[in-house]
Design a protein around this motif. Sequence first.
Motif, PDB file in Angstrom:
ATOM      1  N   GLY A  95      41.098 -24.016  -7.437  1.00  7.87           N
ATOM      2  CA  GLY A  95      39.665 -23.767  -7.482  1.00  7.87           C
ATOM      3  C   GLY A  95      38.928 -24.992  -7.968  1.00  7.87           C
ATOM      4  N   ILE A  96      37.606 -24.953  -7.818  1.00  9.07           N
ATOM      5  CA  ILE A  96      36.752 -26.015  -8.336  1.00  9.07           C
ATOM      6  C   ILE A  96      36.090 -25.475  -9.596  1.00  9.07           C
ATOM      7  CG2 ILE A  96      34.708 -27.426  -7.908  1.00  9.07           C
ATOM      8  CD1 ILE A  96      35.439 -27.371  -4.939  1.00  9.07           C
ATOM      9  N   PHE A  97      36.269 -26.167 -10.692  1.00  4.62           N
ATOM     10  CA  PHE A  97      35.694 -25.776 -11.969  1.00  4.62           C
ATOM     11  C   PHE A  97      34.648 -26.815 -12.334  1.00  4.62           C
ATOM     12  CE2 PHE A  97      39.860 -23.990 -11.555  1.00  4.62           C
ATOM     13  CZ  PHE A  97      39.694 -22.688 -11.990  1.00  4.62           C
ATOM     14  N   ALA A 117      32.726 -27.457 -14.720  1.00  3.91           N
ATOM     15  CA  ALA A 117      32.754 -28.090 -16.042  1.00  3.91           C
ATOM     16  C   ALA A 117      33.776 -29.220 -16.097  1.00  3.91           C
ATOM     17  CB  ALA A 117      33.071 -27.050 -17.115  1.00  3.91           C
ATOM     18  N   ARG A 118      34.712 -29.244 -15.152  1.00  6.07           N
ATOM     19  CA  ARG A 118      35.755 -30.259 -15.137  1.00  6.07           C
ATOM     20  C   ARG A 118      35.658 -31.193 -13.940  1.00  6.07           C
ATOM     21  NH1 ARG A 118      41.031 -28.589 -18.116  1.00  6.07           N
ATOM     22  NH2 ARG A 118      40.142 -27.212 -19.664  1.00  6.07           N
ATOM     23  N   GLY A 119      34.545 -31.148 -13.221  1.00 13.46           N
ATOM     24  CA  GLY A 119      34.359 -32.048 -12.085  1.00 13.46           C
ATOM     25  C   GLY A 119      34.388 -31.285 -10.766  1.00 13.46           C
ATOM     26  N   LEU A 120      34.190 -32.054  -9.692  1.00  6.61           N
ATOM     27  CA  LEU A 120      34.103 -31.464  -8.359  1.00  6.61           C
ATOM     28  C   LEU A 120      35.385 -31.674  -7.553  1.00  6.61           C
ATOM     29  CD1 LEU A 120      30.450 -32.465  -7.409  1.00  6.61           C
ATOM     30  CD2 LEU A 120      31.300 -30.221  -8.091  1.00  6.61           C
ATOM     31  N   ARG A 121      36.517 -31.523  -8.187  1.00  2.00           N
ATOM     32  CA  ARG A 121      37.767 -31.641  -7.445  1.00  2.00           C
ATOM     33  C   ARG A 121      38.562 -30.345  -7.604  1.00  2.00           C
ATOM     34  NH1 ARG A 121      39.382 -34.034 -12.316  1.00  2.00           N
ATOM     35  NH2 ARG A 121      41.539 -33.569 -12.816  1.00  2.00           N
ATOM     36  N   TRP A 122      39.402 -30.071  -6.620  1.00  2.00           N
ATOM     37  CA  TRP A 122      40.228 -28.871  -6.645  1.00  2.00           C
ATOM     38  C   TRP A 122      41.300 -29.023  -7.713  1.00  2.00           C
ATOM     39  CZ3 TRP A 122      39.056 -24.637  -3.866  1.00  2.00           C
ATOM     40  CH2 TRP A 122      38.165 -24.774  -2.822  1.00  2.00           C
ATOM     41  N   GLN A 123      41.508 -27.929  -8.476  1.00  2.00           N
ATOM     42  CA  GLN A 123      42.495 -27.952  -9.548  1.00  2.00           C
ATOM     43  C   GLN A 123      43.336 -26.682  -9.505  1.00  2.00           C
ATOM     44  OE1 GLN A 123      40.336 -28.557 -13.200  1.00  2.00           O
ATOM     45  NE2 GLN A 123      39.676 -30.595 -12.602  1.00  2.00           N
ATOM     46  N   HIS A 124      44.591 -26.810  -9.866  1.00  2.00           N
ATOM     47  CA  HIS A 124      45.487 -25.652  -9.956  1.00  2.00           C
ATOM     48  C   HIS A 124      45.114 -24.811 -11.164  1.00  2.00           C
ATOM     49  CE1 HIS A 124      47.838 -28.462  -7.494  1.00  2.00           C
ATOM     50  NE2 HIS A 124      48.535 -27.418  -7.082  1.00  2.00           N
ATOM     51  N   PHE A 125      45.306 -23.501 -11.049  1.00  2.44           N
ATOM     52  CA  PHE A 125      45.046 -22.638 -12.204  1.00  2.44           C
ATOM     53  C   PHE A 125      45.916 -21.393 -12.145  1.00  2.44           C
ATOM     54  CE2 PHE A 125      42.204 -20.879  -9.031  1.00  2.44           C
ATOM     55  CZ  PHE A 125      42.220 -19.511  -9.256  1.00  2.44           C
ATOM     56  N   HIS A 126      46.074 -20.791 -13.308  1.00  7.30           N
ATOM     57  CA  HIS A 126      46.728 -19.482 -13.454  1.00  7.30           C
ATOM     58  C   HIS A 126      45.636 -18.493 -13.828  1.00  7.30           C
ATOM     59  CE1 HIS A 126      50.786 -21.117 -13.582  1.00  7.30           C
ATOM     60  NE2 HIS A 126      50.424 -21.975 -14.529  1.00  7.30           N
ATOM     61  N   GLY A 127      45.821 -17.237 -13.449  1.00 11.11           N
ATOM     62  CA  GLY A 127      44.902 -16.204 -13.907  1.00 11.11           C
ATOM     63  C   GLY A 127      44.139 -15.538 -12.794  1.00 11.11           C
ATOM     64  N   ASP A 128      42.963 -15.029 -13.157  1.00 12.12           N
ATOM     65  CA  ASP A 128      42.123 -14.240 -12.280  1.00 12.12           C
ATOM     66  C   ASP A 128      41.585 -15.088 -11.129  1.00 12.12           C
ATOM     67  OD1 ASP A 128      40.496 -12.337 -11.220  1.00 12.12           O
ATOM     68  OD2 ASP A 128      39.208 -12.120 -12.963  1.00 12.12           O
ATOM     69  N   ASN A 129      41.633 -14.540  -9.900  1.00 13.66           N
ATOM     70  CA  ASN A 129      41.096 -15.250  -8.736  1.00 13.66           C
ATOM     71  C   ASN A 129      39.602 -15.019  -8.552  1.00 13.66           C
ATOM     72  OD1 ASN A 129      43.417 -16.514  -7.912  1.00 13.66           O
ATOM     73  ND2 ASN A 129      44.048 -14.862  -6.565  1.00 13.66           N
TER      74      ASN A 129
END
Length: 143
Positions: A98-100, A102-114
């Motif tokens: 997802g794109i977060f 607060a952490r920039g405009l790049r795709w990042q891996h994550f765990h948890g709720d979609n």
Amino acid sequence: MSTIIAQPGRQPHPHGQAQPDPHPDAAARQRRDRLAAATAEDMESALAFLSMIDPEAFEIALTAVAPTADDAVNPDDAAAPDDEEPLPVCRQCGAPVGIFLARGLRWQHFHGDNATTGDQEIYDPGHPAEVTWLLPGEDPEEL
């Protein structure tokens, strides 16, 4: 001699309103704007009035938006196929990405709720995210 109508009627186009749009869809846009500004009670009253003066138009309007028995989805069941939206996953490892903001405009891996809100934990798997889109239930290993 007095007139039969004691009070003057409403003006069809009150002064102070914008002039009609010369575009052919101007009347439709004006109706859309009035609908957007209407309260739920206004809409209910308008539909009740429409059901009395033009029952056929009422039936057309109501069936255009009312869900059918086939469309009804039990919340305990899986989502209907039409309601499923593709999810972004990493082509390399199949993990959700997802794109977060607060952490920039790049795709990042994550765990948890979609969902767009909820508990997510961003992590670094050791490779950049290669985004692809999958429908829920599709296997990321088939990429």
